[in-house]
Design a protein around this motif. Structure first.
Motif, PDB file in Angstrom:
ATOM      1  N   GLN A 187       4.277   2.464   6.220  1.00 40.17           N
ATOM      2  CA  GLN A 187       5.651   2.665   6.658  1.00 40.17           C
ATOM      3  C   GLN A 187       6.403   1.338   6.759  1.00 40.17           C
ATOM      4  OE1 GLN A 187       6.998   5.735   7.054  1.00 40.17           O
ATOM      5  NE2 GLN A 187       8.972   4.706   7.301  1.00 40.17           N
ATOM      6  N   LEU A 188       5.721   0.322   7.258  1.00 38.49           N
ATOM      7  CA  LEU A 188       6.335  -0.999   7.384  1.00 38.49           C
ATOM      8  C   LEU A 188       6.720  -1.555   6.013  1.00 38.49           C
ATOM      9  CD1 LEU A 188       4.109  -2.649  10.153  1.00 38.49           C
ATOM     10  CD2 LEU A 188       6.512  -1.997  10.360  1.00 38.49           C
ATOM     11  N   PHE A 189       5.816  -1.396   5.030  1.00 37.02           N
ATOM     12  CA  PHE A 189       6.108  -1.890   3.691  1.00 37.02           C
ATOM     13  C   PHE A 189       7.195  -1.066   3.004  1.00 37.02           C
ATOM     14  CE2 PHE A 189       2.227  -4.310   4.173  1.00 37.02           C
ATOM     15  CZ  PHE A 189       2.446  -5.425   3.382  1.00 37.02           C
ATOM     16  N   SER A 190       7.288   0.222   3.384  1.00 43.11           N
ATOM     17  CA  SER A 190       8.341   1.043   2.777  1.00 43.11           C
ATOM     18  C   SER A 190       9.730   0.578   3.207  1.00 43.11           C
ATOM     19  CB  SER A 190       8.142   2.515   3.157  1.00 43.11           C
ATOM     20  OG  SER A 190       8.384   2.711   4.540  1.00 43.11           O
ATOM     21  N   PHE A 191       9.827  -0.084   4.354  1.00 41.78           N
ATOM     22  CA  PHE A 191      11.113  -0.587   4.825  1.00 41.78           C
ATOM     23  C   PHE A 191      11.645  -1.718   3.939  1.00 41.78           C
ATOM     24  CE2 PHE A 191       9.866   0.827   9.350  1.00 41.78           C
ATOM     25  CZ  PHE A 191      10.430   2.068   9.131  1.00 41.78           C
ATOM     26  N   VAL A 192      10.736  -2.378   3.221  1.00 41.88           N
ATOM     27  CA  VAL A 192      11.162  -3.443   2.299  1.00 41.88           C
ATOM     28  C   VAL A 192      11.034  -2.971   0.842  1.00 41.88           C
ATOM     29  CG1 VAL A 192      10.700  -5.349   3.866  1.00 41.88           C
ATOM     30  CG2 VAL A 192       8.844  -4.474   2.430  1.00 41.88           C
ATOM     31  N   ASP A 193      11.064  -1.624   0.671  1.00 38.94           N
ATOM     32  CA  ASP A 193      11.057  -0.990  -0.659  1.00 38.94           C
ATOM     33  C   ASP A 193       9.816  -1.312  -1.473  1.00 38.94           C
ATOM     34  OD1 ASP A 193      13.561   0.162  -0.171  1.00 38.94           O
ATOM     35  OD2 ASP A 193      14.577  -1.707  -0.791  1.00 38.94           O
ATOM     36  N   LEU A 194       8.674  -1.371  -0.812  1.00 34.74           N
ATOM     37  CA  LEU A 194       7.395  -1.575  -1.495  1.00 34.74           C
ATOM     38  C   LEU A 194       6.486  -0.382  -1.224  1.00 34.74           C
ATOM     39  CD1 LEU A 194       6.600  -5.352  -0.851  1.00 34.74           C
ATOM     40  CD2 LEU A 194       7.220  -4.294  -3.029  1.00 34.74           C
ATOM     41  N   ASN A 195       6.040   0.253  -2.308  1.00 29.17           N
ATOM     42  CA  ASN A 195       5.120   1.388  -2.171  1.00 29.17           C
ATOM     43  C   ASN A 195       3.691   0.898  -2.417  1.00 29.17           C
ATOM     44  OD1 ASN A 195       3.789   3.790  -2.067  1.00 29.17           O
ATOM     45  ND2 ASN A 195       4.855   4.737  -3.789  1.00 29.17           N
ATOM     46  N   ILE A 196       2.950   0.711  -1.334  1.00 34.63           N
ATOM     47  CA  ILE A 196       1.582   0.162  -1.446  1.00 34.63           C
ATOM     48  C   ILE A 196       0.525   1.244  -1.241  1.00 34.63           C
ATOM     49  CG2 ILE A 196       2.349  -2.100  -0.635  1.00 34.63           C
ATOM     50  CD1 ILE A 196       0.895  -1.350   2.052  1.00 34.63           C
ATOM     51  N   GLU A 197       0.945   2.516  -1.246  1.00 26.59           N
ATOM     52  CA  GLU A 197       0.026   3.602  -0.906  1.00 26.59           C
ATOM     53  C   GLU A 197      -1.210   3.609  -1.796  1.00 26.59           C
ATOM     54  OE1 GLU A 197       0.061   8.484  -0.693  1.00 26.59           O
ATOM     55  OE2 GLU A 197       1.939   7.373  -0.470  1.00 26.59           O
ATOM     56  N   ASP A 198      -1.015   3.544  -3.109  1.00 26.19           N
ATOM     57  CA  ASP A 198      -2.141   3.607  -4.040  1.00 26.19           C
ATOM     58  C   ASP A 198      -3.043   2.387  -3.882  1.00 26.19           C
ATOM     59  OD1 ASP A 198      -3.459   4.940  -6.278  1.00 26.19           O
ATOM     60  OD2 ASP A 198      -2.876   3.155  -7.409  1.00 26.19           O
ATOM     61  N   PHE A 199      -2.465   1.206  -3.821  1.00 21.47           N
ATOM     62  CA  PHE A 199      -3.249  -0.022  -3.653  1.00 21.47           C
ATOM     63  C   PHE A 199      -4.004  -0.023  -2.328  1.00 21.47           C
ATOM     64  CE2 PHE A 199      -3.569  -4.224  -1.723  1.00 21.47           C
ATOM     65  CZ  PHE A 199      -4.272  -4.921  -2.700  1.00 21.47           C
ATOM     66  N   TYR A 200      -3.334   0.409  -1.269  1.00 17.18           N
ATOM     67  CA  TYR A 200      -3.928   0.377   0.069  1.00 17.18           C
ATOM     68  C   TYR A 200      -5.126   1.326   0.157  1.00 17.18           C
ATOM     69  CZ  TYR A 200      -3.967  -0.232   5.147  1.00 17.18           C
ATOM     70  OH  TYR A 200      -4.314  -0.552   6.426  1.00 17.18           O
ATOM     71  N   PHE A 201      -4.983   2.507  -0.460  1.00 13.72           N
ATOM     72  CA  PHE A 201      -6.094   3.461  -0.432  1.00 13.72           C
ATOM     73  C   PHE A 201      -7.293   2.933  -1.204  1.00 13.72           C
ATOM     74  CE2 PHE A 201      -8.490   6.850  -2.521  1.00 13.72           C
ATOM     75  CZ  PHE A 201      -8.940   7.556  -1.405  1.00 13.72           C
ATOM     76  N   ARG A 202      -7.047   2.409  -2.407  1.00  6.00           N
ATOM     77  CA  ARG A 202      -8.136   1.954  -3.251  1.00  6.00           C
ATOM     78  C   ARG A 202      -8.898   0.770  -2.663  1.00  6.00           C
ATOM     79  NH1 ARG A 202      -7.484   3.032  -8.975  1.00  6.00           N
ATOM     80  NH2 ARG A 202      -5.794   4.500  -9.346  1.00  6.00           N
ATOM     81  N   ASN A 203      -8.162  -0.170  -2.089  1.00  6.18           N
ATOM     82  CA  ASN A 203      -8.777  -1.448  -1.732  1.00  6.18           C
ATOM     83  C   ASN A 203      -8.975  -1.680  -0.237  1.00  6.18           C
ATOM     84  OD1 ASN A 203      -8.785  -2.851  -4.495  1.00  6.18           O
ATOM     85  ND2 ASN A 203      -6.685  -2.129  -4.317  1.00  6.18           N
ATOM     86  N   VAL A 204      -8.320  -0.879   0.591  1.00  6.03           N
ATOM     87  CA  VAL A 204      -8.466  -1.079   2.041  1.00  6.03           C
ATOM     88  C   VAL A 204      -9.093   0.139   2.703  1.00  6.03           C
ATOM     89  CG1 VAL A 204      -7.282  -1.570   4.208  1.00  6.03           C
ATOM     90  CG2 VAL A 204      -6.498  -2.653   2.085  1.00  6.03           C
ATOM     91  N   VAL A 205      -8.501   1.307   2.475  1.00  6.09           N
ATOM     92  CA  VAL A 205      -8.986   2.525   3.124  1.00  6.09           C
ATOM     93  C   VAL A 205     -10.414   2.843   2.705  1.00  6.09           C
ATOM     94  CG1 VAL A 205      -8.654   5.014   3.366  1.00  6.09           C
ATOM     95  CG2 VAL A 205      -6.686   3.481   3.432  1.00  6.09           C
ATOM     96  N   LEU A 206     -10.665   2.799   1.400  1.00  5.05           N
ATOM     97  CA  LEU A 206     -11.998   3.120   0.895  1.00  5.05           C
ATOM     98  C   LEU A 206     -13.035   2.119   1.397  1.00  5.05           C
ATOM     99  CD1 LEU A 206     -13.325   5.203  -1.016  1.00  5.05           C
ATOM    100  CD2 LEU A 206     -13.148   3.496  -2.816  1.00  5.05           C
ATOM    101  N   PHE A 207     -12.687   0.836   1.321  1.00  7.12           N
ATOM    102  CA  PHE A 207     -13.584  -0.211   1.817  1.00  7.12           C
ATOM    103  C   PHE A 207     -13.839  -0.017   3.311  1.00  7.12           C
ATOM    104  CE2 PHE A 207     -14.575  -4.246   3.723  1.00  7.12           C
ATOM    105  CZ  PHE A 207     -15.393  -4.888   2.810  1.00  7.12           C
ATOM    106  N   GLY A 208     -12.768   0.222   4.068  1.00  8.02           N
ATOM    107  CA  GLY A 208     -12.896   0.376   5.513  1.00  8.02           C
ATOM    108  C   GLY A 208     -13.707   1.584   5.910  1.00  8.02           C
ATOM    109  N   ALA A 209     -13.535   2.704   5.196  1.00  6.38           N
ATOM    110  CA  ALA A 209     -14.280   3.929   5.525  1.00  6.38           C
ATOM    111  C   ALA A 209     -15.784   3.716   5.371  1.00  6.38           C
ATOM    112  CB  ALA A 209     -13.806   5.074   4.635  1.00  6.38           C
ATOM    113  N   ALA A 210     -16.177   3.017   4.300  1.00  5.66           N
ATOM    114  CA  ALA A 210     -17.601   2.748   4.078  1.00  5.66           C
ATOM    115  C   ALA A 210     -18.142   1.748   5.092  1.00  5.66           C
ATOM    116  CB  ALA A 210     -17.806   2.226   2.659  1.00  5.66           C
ATOM    117  N   ALA A 211     -17.382   0.686   5.337  1.00  7.64           N
ATOM    118  CA  ALA A 211     -17.826  -0.335   6.291  1.00  7.64           C
ATOM    119  C   ALA A 211     -17.904   0.218   7.707  1.00  7.64           C
ATOM    120  CB  ALA A 211     -16.883  -1.533   6.240  1.00  7.64           C
TER     121      ALA A 211
END
Length: 410
Positions: A204-228
């Motif tokens: 949501q914070l990144f969407s305020f500056v017109d950046l859609n990081i949803e796909d990148f965030y899921f692939r590289n942060v959410v997935l990594f974090g869920a396993a860790a």
């Protein structure tokens, strides 16, 4: 007041429980006035006691913590790499389990100082499972789907072997593994919810500056974090975290009566509506799902009941759940036999028949053990033995379906 009640232990305890902070503050003054009192000496040790032994075990940067951190990072990296190949449809999505479970097993092996023969067995079985999974065709025919569904149960059994280590044959250690699963689930769910809130806030914070990081965030942060997080939750539960241990008995006691009442109402409604599991395939699947839920709730209720020989209302609720599960399983078993004799053998029908027979036998054992316990003929440990000694049967059946059904039916 402390000095006035120095010869009245009951009153001193009452004062302490009424307001511990005020008691501690006043105690220092009483101690100065009566330093030779044996009663106050005991209270002084009680109020000021500090653990001095094994301080190295409580250090945050202890060796076990560092090893857990390494495993958590490796789990995150492995899961991310595996997910890349899953996206390319080169391997089955179930491979993601190998990005987490072997690292949890590795932590248990390290923590238990497991014998080499157990370590070699675990490593070999994990390797065989991974190779076999990737030899299966990536399709959705019945036998392959059954292998996908049963392999996680077999891998859960392997993690259980790593948890029990050299004491894999002891019922108490297997019981501890069941308790670990419930505590792990509660802790991981809490951490995952916190992680989801953080992820939503970040995007949501990144969407305020017109950046859609949803796909990148899921692939590289959410997935990594869920396993860790899975490895981290394993470490925290193993470190005797009080939160999970204190809440699990209450969850078991709350859900047991709720599940019993809900299922009784549901079954009465089903009878009135006229649903027939013998003819309705989808309803038979729902019936088996209900059976698995009741079995899981019953087992976790039994594991949280402890070793208290005194019977209470929850023992009778658990017994009622077991009888209810046995009735459901008997109906489901009859329906499956009817469908097999009427429509022939298929992988799905054979798999469901096998698991229902296994559950039926387990429920009979648990019910008979509970009956003896409620009749004061045995202790509660016999009921827990009926649960823990049967666990390998589920893992062996899962292995049988996983490794033979694709070969037989393909």
């Amino acid at each position: 007041m402390i000095i006035e009640n120095i010869d009245n232990p009951h009153e001193l305890e009452k004062l302490f429980r009424k307001d511990p902070k005020a008691f501690k503050k006043s105690f220092s003054q009483a101690w100065e006035q009566k330093p030779d009192s044996q009663v106050l000496t005991v209270w002084y040790e009680r109020l000021h006691f500090k653990e001095t032994t094994n301080t190295d075990k409580t250090s945050f940067l202890q060796k076990g913590f560092l090893f857990m951190g390494i495993l958590a990072i490796l789990a995150g990296i492995s899961s991310r790499i595996i997910f890349h190949f899953v996206e390319q449809e080169a391997i089955a999505p179930l491979n993601l389990a190998f990005g987490i479970l072997p690292f949890i097993a590795a932590y248990f092996v390290y923590n238990n100082t497991t014998k080499k023969n157990v370590i070699y067995t675990l490593a070999l079985l994990f390797l065989i499972s991974a190779v076999y999974l990737n030899m299966l065709p990536i399709n959705y025919i019945d036998s392959t789907i059954l292998a996908y569904l049963h392999l996680p149960i077999f891998l859960w059994g392997l993690v259980g072997l790593a948890y029990t280590g050299n004491e894999y044959s002891k019922g108490s250690t297997r019981l501890a593994y069941l308790k670990f699963n419930l505590e792990f689930g509660i802790l991981y769910a809490g951490m995952a919810i916190s992680g989801m809130v953080l992820a939503a806030l970040t995007m949501q914070l990144f969407s305020f500056v017109d950046l859609n990081i949803e796909d990148f965030y899921f692939r590289n942060v959410v997935l990594f974090g869920a396993a860790a997080l899975a490895v981290m939750a394993t470490y925290l539960v193993s470190m005797d975290l009080k939160l999970a241990k204190n809440i699990t008995p209450y969850i078991a006691k709350i859900f047991s009566p709720l599940v019993l009442v809900t299922l009784l109402i549901y079954l009465i409604t089903v009878i009135l509506v006229g649903k027939n599991p013998f003819l309705d395939r989808n309803f038979l699947m729902v019936f088996n799902g209900i059976l698995l839920i009741v079995l899981a709730v019953t087992i976790f209720s039994i594991t949280e009941s402890g070793t208290d020989e005194n019977k209470n209302i929850f023992d009778y609720i658990n017994f009622s759940l077991i009888v209810l599960a046995l009735i459901i399983d008997s109906v489901a078993l009859s329906a499956i036999v009817f469908r097999l004799s009427s429509y022939g053998i298929t992988p799905n029908r054979l798999a469901v028949l096998g698991v229902n027979i296994i559950i039926w036998a387990n429920l009979i054992w648990i019910m008979l053990s509970y009956m003896r316990f409620l009749q004061n003929k045995t202790g509660s440990s016999t009921v827990q033995d009926a649960v823990t000694k049967y666990l390998p049967v589920y893992a062996l059946w899962a292995a049988f379906v996983t490794f033979t059904f694709p070969l037989i039916f393909n």
